[in-house]
Design an enzyme around this catalytic site. Structure first.
Site, PDB file in Angstrom:
ATOM      1  N   ARG A   1      -0.889  -0.053   6.354  1.00  0.00           N
ATOM      2  CA  ARG A   1      -1.772  -1.228   6.334  1.00  0.00           C
ATOM      3  C   ARG A   1      -3.230  -0.790   6.195  1.00  0.00           C
ATOM      4  O   ARG A   1      -4.019  -1.429   5.496  1.00  0.00           O
ATOM      5  CB  ARG A   1      -1.604  -2.062   7.619  1.00  0.00           C
ATOM      6  CG  ARG A   1      -0.239  -2.685   7.837  1.00  0.00           C
ATOM      7  CD  ARG A   1       0.128  -3.764   6.860  1.00  0.00           C
ATOM      8  NE  ARG A   1      -0.878  -4.791   6.707  1.00  0.00           N
ATOM      9  CZ  ARG A   1      -0.676  -5.937   6.038  1.00  0.00           C
ATOM     10  NH1 ARG A   1       0.506  -6.215   5.479  1.00  0.00           N
ATOM     11  NH2 ARG A   1      -1.637  -6.815   5.891  1.00  0.00           N
TER      12      ARG A   1
ATOM     13  N   TYR B   1       9.904 -13.392   0.633  1.00  0.00           N
ATOM     14  CA  TYR B   1       8.657 -13.924   1.204  1.00  0.00           C
ATOM     15  C   TYR B   1       8.887 -15.179   2.051  1.00  0.00           C
ATOM     16  O   TYR B   1       7.952 -15.936   2.297  1.00  0.00           O
ATOM     17  CB  TYR B   1       7.676 -14.258   0.081  1.00  0.00           C
ATOM     18  CG  TYR B   1       6.735 -13.138  -0.308  1.00  0.00           C
ATOM     19  CD1 TYR B   1       6.069 -12.360   0.645  1.00  0.00           C
ATOM     20  CD2 TYR B   1       6.441 -12.892  -1.655  1.00  0.00           C
ATOM     21  CE1 TYR B   1       5.176 -11.362   0.285  1.00  0.00           C
ATOM     22  CE2 TYR B   1       5.539 -11.882  -2.025  1.00  0.00           C
ATOM     23  CZ  TYR B   1       4.917 -11.128  -1.043  1.00  0.00           C
ATOM     24  OH  TYR B   1       4.016 -10.159  -1.399  1.00  0.00           O
TER      25      TYR B   1
ATOM     26  N   LYS C   1       3.017  -3.942  -6.617  1.00  0.00           N
ATOM     27  CA  LYS C   1       3.204  -5.274  -7.209  1.00  0.00           C
ATOM     28  C   LYS C   1       3.026  -5.230  -8.736  1.00  0.00           C
ATOM     29  O   LYS C   1       2.511  -4.251  -9.287  1.00  0.00           O
ATOM     30  CB  LYS C   1       2.211  -6.245  -6.565  1.00  0.00           C
ATOM     31  CG  LYS C   1       2.498  -6.538  -5.083  1.00  0.00           C
ATOM     32  CD  LYS C   1       1.531  -7.589  -4.544  1.00  0.00           C
ATOM     33  CE  LYS C   1       1.836  -7.966  -3.098  1.00  0.00           C
ATOM     34  NZ  LYS C   1       0.889  -9.003  -2.594  1.00  0.00           N
TER      35      LYS C   1
ATOM     36  N   PHE D   1       0.278 -21.401  -0.695  1.00  0.00           N
ATOM     37  CA  PHE D   1       0.347 -20.492  -1.846  1.00  0.00           C
ATOM     38  C   PHE D   1       1.741 -19.902  -2.069  1.00  0.00           C
ATOM     39  O   PHE D   1       1.909 -19.002  -2.895  1.00  0.00           O
ATOM     40  CB  PHE D   1      -0.694 -19.364  -1.695  1.00  0.00           C
ATOM     41  CG  PHE D   1      -0.582 -18.598  -0.390  1.00  0.00           C
ATOM     42  CD1 PHE D   1       0.312 -17.532  -0.254  1.00  0.00           C
ATOM     43  CD2 PHE D   1      -1.369 -18.945   0.698  1.00  0.00           C
ATOM     44  CE1 PHE D   1       0.419 -16.835   0.928  1.00  0.00           C
ATOM     45  CE2 PHE D   1      -1.266 -18.237   1.900  1.00  0.00           C
ATOM     46  CZ  PHE D   1      -0.369 -17.183   2.009  1.00  0.00           C
TER      47      PHE D   1
ATOM     48  N   THR E   1      -6.190  -8.115   2.745  1.00  0.00           N
ATOM     49  CA  THR E   1      -5.397  -8.891   1.784  1.00  0.00           C
ATOM     50  C   THR E   1      -6.203  -9.254   0.535  1.00  0.00           C
ATOM     51  O   THR E   1      -5.710  -9.126  -0.586  1.00  0.00           O
ATOM     52  CB  THR E   1      -4.889 -10.187   2.469  1.00  0.00           C
ATOM     53  OG1 THR E   1      -4.164  -9.820   3.650  1.00  0.00           O
ATOM     54  CG2 THR E   1      -3.995 -10.985   1.550  1.00  0.00           C
TER      55      THR E   1
ATOM     56  N   ARG F   1      -6.401  -1.532  -2.114  1.00  0.00           N
ATOM     57  CA  ARG F   1      -6.775  -2.847  -2.657  1.00  0.00           C
ATOM     58  C   ARG F   1      -8.222  -2.868  -3.145  1.00  0.00           C
ATOM     59  O   ARG F   1      -8.544  -3.573  -4.108  1.00  0.00           O
ATOM     60  CB  ARG F   1      -6.498  -3.930  -1.611  1.00  0.00           C
ATOM     61  CG  ARG F   1      -4.989  -4.232  -1.534  1.00  0.00           C
ATOM     62  CD  ARG F   1      -4.636  -5.053  -0.327  1.00  0.00           C
ATOM     63  NE  ARG F   1      -3.317  -5.660  -0.444  1.00  0.00           N
ATOM     64  CZ  ARG F   1      -2.699  -6.283   0.554  1.00  0.00           C
ATOM     65  NH1 ARG F   1      -3.276  -6.375   1.741  1.00  0.00           N
ATOM     66  NH2 ARG F   1      -1.504  -6.813   0.369  1.00  0.00           N
TER      67      ARG F   1
HETATM   68  P1  IDP Z   1      -0.663  -9.113   3.274  1.00  0.00           P
HETATM   69  O1  IDP Z   1      -0.039  -8.848   1.922  1.00  0.00           O
HETATM   70  O2  IDP Z   1      -2.001  -8.456   3.418  1.00  0.00           O
HETATM   71  O3  IDP Z   1       0.276  -8.801   4.409  1.00  0.00           O
HETATM   72  P2  IDP Z   1      -0.074 -11.928   3.819  1.00  0.00           P
HETATM   73  O4  IDP Z   1      -0.921 -12.801   4.636  1.00  0.00           O
HETATM   74  O5  IDP Z   1       1.214 -11.438   4.393  1.00  0.00           O
HETATM   75  O6  IDP Z   1      -0.983 -10.684   3.342  1.00  0.00           O
HETATM   76  O7  IDP Z   1       0.221 -12.708   2.458  1.00  0.00           O
HETATM   77  C1  IDP Z   1       1.195 -12.236   1.550  1.00  0.00           C
HETATM   78  C2  IDP Z   1       0.597 -12.264   0.170  1.00  0.00           C
HETATM   79  O8  IDP Z   1       0.310 -13.608  -0.171  1.00  0.00           O
HETATM   80  C3  IDP Z   1      -0.739 -11.526   0.033  1.00  0.00           C
HETATM   81  O9  IDP Z   1      -0.594 -10.146  -0.255  1.00  0.00           O
HETATM   82  C4  IDP Z   1      -1.403 -12.259  -1.103  1.00  0.00           C
HETATM   83  O10 IDP Z   1      -1.008 -11.724  -2.366  1.00  0.00           O
HETATM   84  C5  IDP Z   1      -0.864 -13.671  -0.990  1.00  0.00           C
HETATM   85  N1  IDP Z   1      -1.856 -14.528  -0.318  1.00  0.00           N
HETATM   86  C6  IDP Z   1      -2.241 -14.483   0.971  1.00  0.00           C
HETATM   87  N2  IDP Z   1      -3.165 -15.420   1.248  1.00  0.00           N
HETATM   88  C7  IDP Z   1      -3.366 -16.084   0.081  1.00  0.00           C
HETATM   89  C8  IDP Z   1      -4.206 -17.180  -0.283  1.00  0.00           C
HETATM   90  O11 IDP Z   1      -4.969 -17.720   0.522  1.00  0.00           O
HETATM   91  N3  IDP Z   1      -4.136 -17.572  -1.595  1.00  0.00           N
HETATM   92  C9  IDP Z   1      -3.303 -16.982  -2.512  1.00  0.00           C
HETATM   93  N4  IDP Z   1      -2.500 -15.939  -2.202  1.00  0.00           N
HETATM   94  C10 IDP Z   1      -2.525 -15.502  -0.924  1.00  0.00           C
HETATM   95 MG    MG Z   2       2.087  -9.658   4.947  1.00  0.00          MG
END
Ligand code: IDP
Ligand code: MG
Length: 136
Positions: free
Chosen positions: A88, A52, A12, A60, A94, A105
């Site tokens: 993963r 996305y 990213k 968000f 996350t 991360r």
């Molecule tokens: P992941 O990247 O671990 O698969 P996802 O739930 O698919 O997580 O969410 C996609 C992206 O959205 C995350 O990598 C993160 O950058 C962002 N994200 C997820 N949850 C939140 C939140 O609660 N607030 C702000 N950004 C979020």
């Molecule tokens: Mg995801």
């Protein structure tokens, strides 16, 4: 020849900006994930929104699309045994605050949005995401 599972990884904008691509790739290679193809690009907001779209109902979503399109990213196809799950695990949770020691991360993530990497969450989504960027 190809005999492994494939997944899509994205480095990213926060991590590209800090020149972390080679360090992150070396973590994949050390863990037997082969980098099959890679490209650097800068998505438009519309393209990020398309990528996305599974998250379009989330509060968000807009912030997420703005962020992914805020600077250059590096996308790559990883291949290896259980590539989706392995990636993963290497990525970590996350929110970097909850990520285990040694994960990408935990090492490099700055915040829940600037969490340095994306990884497909299933074999089916990996196919869709690889096709989105590489048409293969
Ligand atoms: P992941 O990247 O671990 O698969 P996802 O739930 O698919 O997580 O969410 C996609 C992206 O959205 C995350 O990598 C993160 O950058 C962002 N994200 C997820 N949850 C939140 C939140 O609660 N607030 C702000 N950004 C979020
Ligand atoms: Mg995801």
């Amino acid at each position: 020849m190809s005999n492994g599972e494939r997944t899509l990884s994205i480095i990213k904008p926060d991590a590209v900006e800090r020149n972390l691509s080679e360090k992150i790739k070396s973590i994949f290679l050390k863990n037997n994930l082969l980098v099959l193809d890679t490209k650097k690009l800068h998505l438009s907001k519309d393209e990020a929104a398309e990528f996305y779209k599974v998250h379009q109902s989330k509060p968000f979503y807009d912030q997420l699309c703005n962020y992914l399109s805020s600077g250059p990213i590096e996308v790559m196809i990883l291949e290896g045994e259980n590539a989706v799950l392995k990636n993963r695990e290497l990525m970590g949770a996350t929110d970097p605050k909850n990520a285990k020691d040694g994960t990408i991360r935990k090492l490099y993530g700055v915040s829940i949005d600037k969490n340095s990497v994306h990884g497909s969450d299933s074999v089916d989504n990996a196919k869709i995401e690889i096709n989105f960027f590489f048409n293969k």
